[in-house]
Scaffold this motif. Sequence first.
Motif, short mmCIF file in Angstrom:
data_model
loop_
_atom_site.label_atom_id
_atom_site.label_comp_id
_atom_site.label_asym_id
_atom_site.label_seq_id
_atom_site.Cartn_x
_atom_site.Cartn_y
_atom_site.Cartn_z
N ASN A 102 64.65 4.26 10.91
CA ASN A 102 65.86 4.84 10.99
C ASN A 102 66.26 4.51 12.68
O ASN A 102 67.47 4.39 12.91
CB ASN A 102 65.97 6.32 10.80
N ASN A 106 69.61 2.90 14.01
CA ASN A 106 70.83 3.44 14.53
C ASN A 106 70.85 2.92 15.93
O ASN A 106 72.16 2.82 16.33
CB ASN A 106 70.25 5.04 14.73
N LEU A 141 71.46 4.42 3.44
CA LEU A 141 71.79 4.14 4.69
C LEU A 141 72.96 3.28 4.76
O LEU A 141 73.43 3.05 6.09
CB LEU A 141 70.53 3.74 5.75
#
Length: 231
Positions: A102, A106, A141
Amino acid sequence: EDGIRDYKVTGVQTCALPICNSVIATMAGLRLADYVVTEAGFGADLGAEKFIDIKCRSAGIRPSAAVLVATIRALKFHGGVARENLSEENLPALRAGLANLNRHINNLRENYGVPAVVSINQFVADTDAEVELVMEHCKALGVQVALSSHWADGGAGATDLAQMVAAICDADPVSANNPHKSFVYPNELSLWEKIEMVATKVYHANEITANTKVRDQLRELNDGGYSHLPV
């Protein structure tokens, strides 16, 4: 630069040495191919800093996409599994280790504005349940994900990945006159401020500190006319 046509360039983020190839090498590739794939260092933190904040900024280019290479073994290790047990299925540890993936996603999205594609580098011990967990997580996501078995199947094992990346590049109107504009810090900040932005934005530190000797060195560099350079 004369002789450079419109191009597509992909920055590949892999678990390897934290190095980038030269601007000359990338520019040579852009003259010779419709797609240029370059290994951009180590992960979407240190690697992306070098490739985008330094190399792309200096060369006036930008990536159309970034490939994040992940392994289920590594994600389980991030989730707390001992090295000797990585070949055993462990969905809770894998789920916990996804926090590492993640962060890289990001960083690419929020700090650099680059779309990411996750490539799961498949190992023989990976179970169907583990693969499905990672793939569903990426899809949730909004990130494209491919299962890659090129180590066993050669080019055929990376066909899905190649098609995903090519599609993103084809949809991106990148040209030699469209340089990257999304960086962790702007040129005009001081060296201290640039270091602070890297620490807080990329690595999520609360603050940075340094002793008097380091601050004096940075002050000398700023006074010497080097503050415009990347860090």
